[in-house]
Design a protein around this motif. Structure first.
Motif, PDB file in Angstrom:
ATOM      1  N   ALA A 271      48.460  41.311  31.768  1.00 35.62           N
ATOM      2  CA  ALA A 271      48.576  40.570  33.020  1.00 35.62           C
ATOM      3  C   ALA A 271      48.952  41.499  34.173  1.00 35.62           C
ATOM      4  CB  ALA A 271      49.615  39.460  32.869  1.00 35.62           C
ATOM      5  N   THR A 272      49.883  42.413  33.931  1.00 39.10           N
ATOM      6  CA  THR A 272      50.271  43.371  34.968  1.00 39.10           C
ATOM      7  C   THR A 272      49.093  44.253  35.365  1.00 39.10           C
ATOM      8  OG1 THR A 272      52.527  43.408  34.088  1.00 39.10           O
ATOM      9  CG2 THR A 272      51.895  45.212  35.545  1.00 39.10           C
ATOM     10  N   GLY A 273      48.300  44.676  34.377  1.00 34.52           N
ATOM     11  CA  GLY A 273      47.112  45.468  34.659  1.00 34.52           C
ATOM     12  C   GLY A 273      46.114  44.717  35.517  1.00 34.52           C
ATOM     13  N   GLU A 274      45.957  43.419  35.238  1.00 31.46           N
ATOM     14  CA  GLU A 274      45.041  42.604  36.038  1.00 31.46           C
ATOM     15  C   GLU A 274      45.493  42.547  37.496  1.00 31.46           C
ATOM     16  OE1 GLU A 274      43.401  39.429  32.676  1.00 31.46           O
ATOM     17  OE2 GLU A 274      45.197  38.968  33.834  1.00 31.46           O
ATOM     18  N   ILE A 275      46.779  42.399  37.713  1.00 32.38           N
ATOM     19  CA  ILE A 275      47.290  42.332  39.079  1.00 32.38           C
ATOM     20  C   ILE A 275      47.082  43.658  39.809  1.00 32.38           C
ATOM     21  CG2 ILE A 275      49.386  42.035  40.461  1.00 32.38           C
ATOM     22  CD1 ILE A 275      50.390  40.117  38.288  1.00 32.38           C
ATOM     23  N   VAL A 276      47.354  44.773  39.117  1.00 29.45           N
ATOM     24  CA  VAL A 276      47.166  46.100  39.732  1.00 29.45           C
ATOM     25  C   VAL A 276      45.698  46.319  40.100  1.00 29.45           C
ATOM     26  CG1 VAL A 276      47.280  48.587  39.308  1.00 29.45           C
ATOM     27  CG2 VAL A 276      49.171  47.109  38.589  1.00 29.45           C
ATOM     28  N   VAL A 277      44.803  45.974  39.182  1.00 31.73           N
ATOM     29  CA  VAL A 277      43.371  46.140  39.447  1.00 31.73           C
ATOM     30  C   VAL A 277      42.933  45.227  40.591  1.00 31.73           C
ATOM     31  CG1 VAL A 277      41.052  45.867  38.471  1.00 31.73           C
ATOM     32  CG2 VAL A 277      42.867  46.883  37.093  1.00 31.73           C
ATOM     33  N   SER A 278      43.530  44.040  40.690  1.00 32.67           N
ATOM     34  CA  SER A 278      43.163  43.118  41.769  1.00 32.67           C
ATOM     35  C   SER A 278      43.485  43.721  43.136  1.00 32.67           C
ATOM     36  CB  SER A 278      43.871  41.774  41.592  1.00 32.67           C
ATOM     37  OG  SER A 278      45.241  41.845  41.941  1.00 32.67           O
ATOM     38  N   PHE A 279      44.643  44.379  43.256  1.00 31.10           N
ATOM     39  CA  PHE A 279      44.997  45.022  44.517  1.00 31.10           C
ATOM     40  C   PHE A 279      44.042  46.168  44.842  1.00 31.10           C
ATOM     41  CE2 PHE A 279      49.310  43.142  43.812  1.00 31.10           C
ATOM     42  CZ  PHE A 279      49.381  42.456  45.018  1.00 31.10           C
ATOM     43  N   PHE A 280      43.645  46.904  43.817  1.00 29.19           N
ATOM     44  CA  PHE A 280      42.690  47.993  44.020  1.00 29.19           C
ATOM     45  C   PHE A 280      41.348  47.438  44.505  1.00 29.19           C
ATOM     46  CE2 PHE A 280      39.316  50.738  42.201  1.00 29.19           C
ATOM     47  CZ  PHE A 280      39.565  51.887  42.948  1.00 29.19           C
ATOM     48  N   CYS A 281      40.894  46.362  43.872  1.00 24.82           N
ATOM     49  CA  CYS A 281      39.621  45.743  44.271  1.00 24.82           C
ATOM     50  C   CYS A 281      39.703  45.175  45.686  1.00 24.82           C
ATOM     51  CB  CYS A 281      39.241  44.633  43.291  1.00 24.82           C
ATOM     52  SG  CYS A 281      38.750  45.214  41.651  1.00 24.82           S
ATOM     53  N   PHE A 282      40.866  44.629  46.032  1.00 25.45           N
ATOM     54  CA  PHE A 282      41.005  44.076  47.380  1.00 25.45           C
ATOM     55  C   PHE A 282      40.957  45.175  48.431  1.00 25.45           C
ATOM     56  CE2 PHE A 282      43.400  42.378  51.017  1.00 25.45           C
ATOM     57  CZ  PHE A 282      42.673  41.207  51.233  1.00 25.45           C
ATOM     58  N   SER A 283      41.568  46.324  48.138  1.00 29.66           N
ATOM     59  CA  SER A 283      41.499  47.436  49.087  1.00 29.66           C
ATOM     60  C   SER A 283      40.065  47.926  49.261  1.00 29.66           C
ATOM     61  CB  SER A 283      42.407  48.576  48.618  1.00 29.66           C
ATOM     62  OG  SER A 283      41.942  49.131  47.405  1.00 29.66           O
ATOM     63  N   LEU A 284      39.317  47.977  48.151  1.00 34.94           N
ATOM     64  CA  LEU A 284      37.898  48.339  48.239  1.00 34.94           C
ATOM     65  C   LEU A 284      37.118  47.302  49.032  1.00 34.94           C
ATOM     66  CD1 LEU A 284      37.112  49.587  44.607  1.00 34.94           C
ATOM     67  CD2 LEU A 284      37.491  50.976  46.658  1.00 34.94           C
ATOM     68  N   PHE A 285      37.469  46.025  48.835  1.00 30.64           N
ATOM     69  CA  PHE A 285      36.793  44.931  49.539  1.00 30.64           C
ATOM     70  C   PHE A 285      37.007  45.044  51.054  1.00 30.64           C
ATOM     71  CE2 PHE A 285      37.136  40.312  50.879  1.00 30.64           C
ATOM     72  CZ  PHE A 285      35.768  40.131  51.022  1.00 30.64           C
TER      73      PHE A 285
ATOM     74  N   GLY B 267      30.140  42.718  48.471  1.00 38.60           N
ATOM     75  CA  GLY B 267      31.340  42.057  48.974  1.00 38.60           C
ATOM     76  C   GLY B 267      31.720  40.847  48.137  1.00 38.60           C
ATOM     77  N   ILE B 268      30.730  40.085  47.705  1.00 42.83           N
ATOM     78  CA  ILE B 268      30.991  38.910  46.861  1.00 42.83           C
ATOM     79  C   ILE B 268      31.640  39.335  45.546  1.00 42.83           C
ATOM     80  CG2 ILE B 268      29.880  37.088  45.503  1.00 42.83           C
ATOM     81  CD1 ILE B 268      27.848  36.816  47.784  1.00 42.83           C
ATOM     82  N   ALA B 269      31.095  40.390  44.929  1.00 45.77           N
ATOM     83  CA  ALA B 269      31.635  40.860  43.651  1.00 45.77           C
ATOM     84  C   ALA B 269      33.070  41.378  43.809  1.00 45.77           C
ATOM     85  CB  ALA B 269      30.742  41.956  43.089  1.00 45.77           C
ATOM     86  N   LEU B 270      33.333  42.155  44.865  1.00 43.93           N
ATOM     87  CA  LEU B 270      34.675  42.701  45.063  1.00 43.93           C
ATOM     88  C   LEU B 270      35.694  41.604  45.375  1.00 43.93           C
ATOM     89  CD1 LEU B 270      33.873  45.929  47.120  1.00 43.93           C
ATOM     90  CD2 LEU B 270      34.732  45.811  44.774  1.00 43.93           C
ATOM     91  N   SER B 271      35.303  40.620  46.194  1.00 39.09           N
ATOM     92  CA  SER B 271      36.236  39.529  46.512  1.00 39.09           C
ATOM     93  C   SER B 271      36.513  38.684  45.274  1.00 39.09           C
ATOM     94  CB  SER B 271      35.681  38.649  47.633  1.00 39.09           C
ATOM     95  OG  SER B 271      34.498  37.978  47.230  1.00 39.09           O
ATOM     96  N   ALA B 272      35.481  38.461  44.446  1.00 37.01           N
ATOM     97  CA  ALA B 272      35.677  37.687  43.219  1.00 37.01           C
ATOM     98  C   ALA B 272      36.644  38.402  42.277  1.00 37.01           C
ATOM     99  CB  ALA B 272      34.335  37.452  42.531  1.00 37.01           C
ATOM    100  N   LEU B 273      36.472  39.719  42.129  1.00 37.89           N
ATOM    101  CA  LEU B 273      37.379  40.481  41.271  1.00 37.89           C
ATOM    102  C   LEU B 273      38.796  40.498  41.819  1.00 37.89           C
ATOM    103  CD1 LEU B 273      35.084  43.521  40.371  1.00 37.89           C
ATOM    104  CD2 LEU B 273      35.944  41.794  38.773  1.00 37.89           C
ATOM    105  N   ALA B 274      38.926  40.667  43.132  1.00 40.62           N
ATOM    106  CA  ALA B 274      40.254  40.754  43.746  1.00 40.62           C
ATOM    107  C   ALA B 274      41.025  39.445  43.571  1.00 40.62           C
ATOM    108  CB  ALA B 274      40.133  41.111  45.221  1.00 40.62           C
TER     109      ALA B 274
END
Length: 439
Positions: free
Chosen positions: A221-235, A195-202
């Motif tokens: 930058a756009t890729g980072e934002i897209v990946v952040s949303f993916f990580c947040f959903s996993l989180f 959970g710590i790793a996923l929240s940090a990435l998100a």
């Protein structure tokens, strides 16, 4: 008991004040740092972004640790980390090393914010919680009021590293707090590394992506934002299945709490958009000195400090939804008036506008914090405090990242565009606060 409460409260307020001063004092010095390291304004803003980003990423893990290790232990350790990181900032020879030290300092600030506010509810009885939180608002607002003046004064006689050295003597308060604080109440729970790793990435990728949209290759930058949303959903999915989630889903099921969190995010985003951009507006656009800039910014946090205790007393008589909505309307009006500042304004033209912003922010802060901290059961004070601080730092991180984006895209008009964006966030916060009346 009362004397022990006063000693513990003094140390809590000291730590919260230091973290507030650490942010306010740096904003004024950004132009000086930019010249010192020969870097652009958009790049130097990451001295602020790193602090907010680190604090945001660490808040939920620290809230979990506070309930398992104990509030007192987490608070004392965080204060020590903050002071040591301040020394690292002062002696940083390059901008990347300064940003790295600010990352560590932000982690310490996260622990101070989470454990400090939770300890207020542990120290005070229920009927006095709003009084304690009003003192917290003062501890945050007064250093914010003094920060610009202190920064301006230091920059007249010394270089910017001395802005960080002022924190060093306060590390002596750590042993005093350990002796005065009440016994810890702990909850046995495993450390959730996934959970710590996923929240940090998100959170990290989202803020980094927004902050670099206007710099370099926008696709990255756009890729980072897209990946952040993916990580947040996993989180979120991982947290829903975890027996001891860092995200307090039980509290978010309380409408008053959820709406208070979003109101806080919008309000602090508006605040940091103005706080970071104003020094550039005054020094670059109006050609004022660092001393003049520091004095000119002071009315905002000063009026917040004056209004916060008044708002604390009003909280027991009027709904938080009404007080916060009125306050944020004042804030949005003040920012709108700053957008339409005359081409060659007098000092008074700026002072009364920023004073209006400060009154509005002070009227919002204490009622909203009280509503958030008392919406759930007292046994969930650590989680509520974690989300209280998380909302603040998410707002600050979003706002400071948007400053970097707007500066990169807006050119010479970046500061004015930031003020307009701050006004929009203040209006959103006012609307969200009003929705609490129907819940």
């Amino acid at each position: 008991m009362a004397s022990q409460r006063r000693r513990a409260m003094l140390c809590i307020l000291l730590g919260l004040g230091l973290s507030s001063l650490g942010s306010a004092i740096v904003n004024i010095a950004l132009p000086s740092m930019s010249r010192s390291f020969a870097s652009s304004g958009a790049t130097t803003v990451w001295v602020v972004n790193a602090y907010q980003l680190s604090a945001t990423v660490c808040l939920l893990p620290v809230a979990s640790l506070a309930e398992s290790l104990g509030l007192k232990r987490v608070y004392a350790s965080s204060l020590a980390i903050f002071v040591l990181a301040s020394l690292g900032c002062a002696f940083a020879p390059t901008l990347p090393m300064l940003v790295s030290a600010r990352l560590i300092q932000g982690a310490g600030a996260a622990g101070i914010s989470v454990a400090g506010i939770a300890l207020v509810r542990a120290i005070y009885p229920q009927r006095m919680v709003s009084k304690g939180l009003a003192l917290v608002a003062l501890a945050v607002a007064i250093p914010g009021a003094l920060g610009p003046t202190i920064a301006a004064t230091i920059l007249v006689v010394a270089k910017w590293p001395w802005l960080f050295l002022v924190n060093a003597p306060f590390g002596l308060a750590v042993p005093l707090f350990v002796a005065a604080a009440p016994p810890d109440v702990r909850v046995a729970r495993p450390l959730d590394l996934t959970g710590i790793a996923l929240s940090a990435l998100a959170f990290g990728l989202f803020v980094a992506g927004i902050g670099t949209l206007g710099i370099g290759d926008g696709r990255i930058a756009t890729g980072e934002i897209v990946v952040s949303f993916f990580c947040f959903s996993l989180f979120v999915r991982q947290q829903l299945q975890h027996p001891f989630p860092m995200l307090p889903f039980d509290l978010f099921r309380i409408p008053l709490f959820a709406l208070s969190v979003w109101t806080s995010v919008c309000s602090y985003a508006a605040q940091i958009l103005a706080y970071v951009s104003l020094p550039f507006l005054f020094e670059t656009g109006m050609h004022l000195s660092a001393v003049e800039t520091g004095l000119l910014v002071t009315p905002w946090p000063l009026m917040t400090a004056v209004t916060a205790p008044i708002a604390g007393r009003l909280t027991s008589r009027y709904p938080a939804s009404v007080l916060c909505s009125i306050g944020l309307m004042f804030l949005s009006a003040g920012l709108l008036l700053m957008v339409f500042l005359p081409t060659t304004p007098s000092k008074w033209d700026v002072v009364w506008r920023l004073a209006l912003c400060g009154i509005g922010f002070g009227l919002f802060q204490t009622p909203n914090n009280t509503a958030m901290m008392t919406a759930g059961p007292i046994g969930r004070s650590g989680a509520a405090s974690g989300m209280n601080a998380a909302a603040r730092y998410v707002g600050w991180s979003l706002g400071s990242a948007l400053v970097s984006l707007i500066f990169g895209l807006g050119g010479d008009h970046g500061a004015v565009f930031c003020l307009a964006a701050g006004m929009a966030f203040a209006l959103m916060g006012s609307a969200t606060s009003s929705a609490r009346r129907f819940r």
